[in-house]
Design an enzyme around this catalytic site. Structure first.
Site, PDB file in Angstrom:
ATOM      1  N   SER A 190       0.849  -1.196   0.000  1.00  0.00           N
ATOM      2  CA  SER A 190       0.000   0.000   0.000  1.00  0.00           C
ATOM      3  C   SER A 190       0.880   1.240   0.000  1.00  0.00           C
ATOM      4  O   SER A 190       2.007   1.212   0.522  1.00  0.00           O
ATOM      5  CB  SER A 190      -0.901   0.019   1.246  1.00  0.00           C
ATOM      6  OG  SER A 190      -1.536   1.280   1.405  1.00  0.00           O
ATOM      7  N   TYR A 210      -1.148  -0.714  10.293  1.00  0.00           N
ATOM      8  CA  TYR A 210      -1.293  -1.082   8.883  1.00  0.00           C
ATOM      9  C   TYR A 210      -0.115  -0.546   8.078  1.00  0.00           C
ATOM     10  O   TYR A 210       0.509  -1.267   7.289  1.00  0.00           O
ATOM     11  CB  TYR A 210      -2.605  -0.519   8.356  1.00  0.00           C
ATOM     12  CG  TYR A 210      -2.858  -0.777   6.887  1.00  0.00           C
ATOM     13  CD1 TYR A 210      -3.351  -2.006   6.451  1.00  0.00           C
ATOM     14  CD2 TYR A 210      -2.642   0.215   5.931  1.00  0.00           C
ATOM     15  CE1 TYR A 210      -3.601  -2.245   5.104  1.00  0.00           C
ATOM     16  CE2 TYR A 210      -2.889  -0.004   4.586  1.00  0.00           C
ATOM     17  CZ  TYR A 210      -3.370  -1.242   4.178  1.00  0.00           C
ATOM     18  OH  TYR A 210      -3.615  -1.465   2.846  1.00  0.00           O
TER      19      TYR A 210
END
Length: 255
Positions: free
Chosen positions: A145, A158
């Site tokens: 990501s 995350y």
């Protein structure tokens, strides 16, 4: 030249393969001629998808597997080793997020995110190294990501997990080049999936996302799948250790 731009005679394993980006990658790989082995925690989703793919003449197999559980990972390796005739491509796509601020995350949240997004990826790469090396042209594609490269206000655990895998990918690209294994990662920005729909459905939040995206739209799962497919193809045979952003220009946007 066309032989370099397909996945014929390549066997691929894809995690988190029944929804969103994982499903798009599965369908892209199948359309390019790959034999695909899909895994998910949802057995019914696997059964439904395999029936659909096989009815269209695609070579597909799969099994239920929770990649956070060591026993499940070992069972997966055993099945793939005995039933697929080898492995050329490993796509680590399974992942999740708590979408909490740093001080709101509990120790349990941290364990969950780091185990799913980081430890399971590292373990699957380690476990499938022998099969990938044996293929002579192994390729690992880790779905990460842009959160692993800059703050996107989506949760520090995350972000840490994705940053960790970006760097892990660089490390194994160096260590395993001698073993005929390439390793790359793909870093999406906001992609329209069932996981992002709850936040993208809020107009104010969507407007904020678009204001930071030069292309003024969110991405589609198929656009991430195309990047993953390229990194798995013979056409990318001299590319390793790279991270391709699929972000509509987000990471390049300053002012």
């Amino acid at each position: 030249m066309n032989e370099r731009w397909n996945l014929k005679n390549r066997k691929a394993l894809i995690t988190g393969a029944t929804r969103g980006i994982g499903k798009a990658i599965t369908e892209e790989f199948l359309s390019l001629g790959a034999e695909v082995f899909i895994i998910s925690r949802n057995e019914e989703d696997i059964k439904t998808d395999l029936e659909k793919y096989r009815s269209k003449g695609f070579a597909a197999d799969g099994m239920k597997c929770d990649v956070t559980i060591a026993e499940d990972r070992e069972k997966l390796l055993d099945y793939v080793s005995k039933n697929t005739g080898g492995l050329d491509i490993l796509v680590n796509n399974a992942g999740s997020n708590t979408r909490k601020k740093t001080l709101e995350n509990t120790s349990e949240d941290l364990d969950f995110i780091l185990t799913l997004n980081m430890k399971s990826v590292m373990e699957l790469c380690r476990l499938f190294h022998p099969l990938l090396s044996r293929s002579g042209h192994g390729s690992i594609v880790n779905i990460v990501s842009v959160a692993g490269m800059t703050s996107v206000a989506t949760g520090s655990p995350y972000a840490v997990s994705k940053a960790g895998i970006i760097h892990f990918t660089r490390y194994i690209s160096v260590e395993w080049a001698k073993d005929n294994i390439r390793a790359n990662s793909v870093a999406p920005w906001y992609i329209r999936t069932s996981l992002t729909e709850p936040v993208l459905s809020r107009k104010e939040y969507l407007d904020s996302v678009l204001s930071r995206t030069p292309m003024k739209r969110v991405g589609e799962p198929e656009e991430v799948a195309a990047a993953a497919a390229f990194l798995a193809m013979p056409a990318s045979s001299y590319i390793t250790g790279e991270c391709i952003s699929v972000d509509g220009g987000f990471l390049k946007y300053g002012f």
